[in-house]
Write an enzyme that holds these catalytic residues in place. Structure first.
Site, PDB file in Angstrom:
ATOM      1  N   ASP A 236       0.830  -1.198   0.000  1.00 50.95           N
ATOM      2  CA  ASP A 236       0.000   0.000   0.000  1.00 50.95           C
ATOM      3  C   ASP A 236       0.870   1.257   0.000  1.00 50.95           C
ATOM      4  O   ASP A 236       2.030   1.222   0.422  1.00 50.95           O
ATOM      5  CB  ASP A 236      -0.890   0.026   1.252  1.00 50.95           C
ATOM      6  CG  ASP A 236      -1.896  -1.111   1.252  1.00 50.95           C
ATOM      7  OD1 ASP A 236      -2.188  -1.635   0.165  1.00 50.95           O
ATOM      8  OD2 ASP A 236      -2.362  -1.468   2.348  1.00 50.95           O
TER       9      ASP A 236
HETATM   10  N1  URA Z   1      -1.476  -6.084   3.684  1.00 51.79           N
HETATM   11  C1  URA Z   1      -1.926  -4.805   3.692  1.00 51.79           C
HETATM   12  O1  URA Z   1      -2.942  -4.507   4.295  1.00 51.79           O
HETATM   13  N2  URA Z   1      -1.219  -3.877   3.020  1.00 51.79           N
HETATM   14  C2  URA Z   1      -0.078  -4.144   2.360  1.00 51.79           C
HETATM   15  O2  URA Z   1       0.537  -3.230   1.775  1.00 51.79           O
HETATM   16  C3  URA Z   1       0.397  -5.467   2.374  1.00 51.79           C
HETATM   17  C4  URA Z   1      -0.311  -6.421   3.045  1.00 51.79           C
END
Ligand code: URA
Length: 244
Positions: free
Chosen positions: A108
């Site tokens: 993310d």
């Molecule tokens: N899980 C999440 O919520 N975000 C990420 O970036 C990776 C795994």
């Protein structure tokens, strides 16, 4: 690529001597030799694993694929190009612009940590396919108190709306108003960890990926820094690749 021929301009360009257009000019100027003879035909067939190619008198070191480990910083997106946002490929500052690099899986925008960037589509596919259940470990900080009930729920597989997540491991490091933990998952659904934590009534406030299969984040890389994988790291990844 062994035993496979490619156009000379493609091979020289993939080896970091500029775009196909730049490289064509270099070849036409007679700056490239193949097995000791100047070749000015930009489309001449060569096999870089067999032919000795020199550019400006220096031996070309051909890499079929590039493998980069990045410590992704917060605030950049795990895409190749974007009109508005800075991407992880932008952070490479054009160094590999002659390659079609892409990130293997996503983190993310507000997440940090290990991101593999490559142009090896086959390896990427094997790392990402749910069939392989490649282990990914994250360090998280959570608003709320993590406890044994959460560990059990993770182990049993948390229900995420219309889908039950595979059993995951939650190792609590610190528990309080803000808790910290290591989470191990074997799949990569959208916002997976944030959703799993939310399903337990808490909120992820920091998330960093520490490993993906056998590949561990090099902690000497500060957020935003990157390096090419060592041969040993590439071989480790390729060994899971060929497991059935
Ligand atoms: N899980 C999440 O919520 N975000 C990420 O970036 C990776 C795994």
């Amino acid at each position: 690529m062994a035993g496979r021929t490619e156009r000379l301009d493609k091979i020289v360009s993939m080896s970091g001597y500029g775009s196909r257009k730049d490289v064509k000019k270099i070849i036409k100027r007679g700056e490239v030799t193949v097995n000791g003879r100047i070749v000015t035909d930009t489309g001449a067939p060569v096999d870089p694993t067999v032919d000795l190619i020199c550019v400006f008198g220096e031996q070309l070191v051909f890499k079929e694929f590039v493998y980069i480990m990045m410590n992704k910083p917060k605030g950049v997106i795990s895409s190749t190009r974007d009109l508005r946002e800075t991407t992880v490929i932008d952070l490479l500052e054009g160094e590999y612009s002659h390659r079609k690099l892409f990130p293997v899986g996503r983190l993310d925008k507000d997440a940090e940590g290990l991101l593999l960037i490559t142009d090896d589509g086959q390896l990427a596919h094997r790392l990402l396919t749910p069939r392989k259940k490649v282990e990914k470990v994250y360090y998280i900080e959570v608003k709320g108190c993590l406890g044994e009930e959460d560990v059990k729920a993770f182990r049993e597989g948390i229900f995420l709306g219309n889908y039950r997540a595979l059993p995951a491991k939650l190792e609590i490091l610190d528990s309080g108003e803000v808790s910290s933990a290591l989470v191990t998952v074997y799949e990569g659904k959208f916002h997976q960890i944030k959703r799993m934590v939310k399903a337990r009534g808490k909120e992820v406030i920091y998330l960093k990926r520490l490993s993906m299969g056998p590949l561990k984040l090099d902690e000497s890389l500060n957020p935003g820094e990157w390096r090419e994988l060592t041969d040993e790291e590439v071989n480790m990844l390729k060994s899971i690749e060929s497991d059935s």
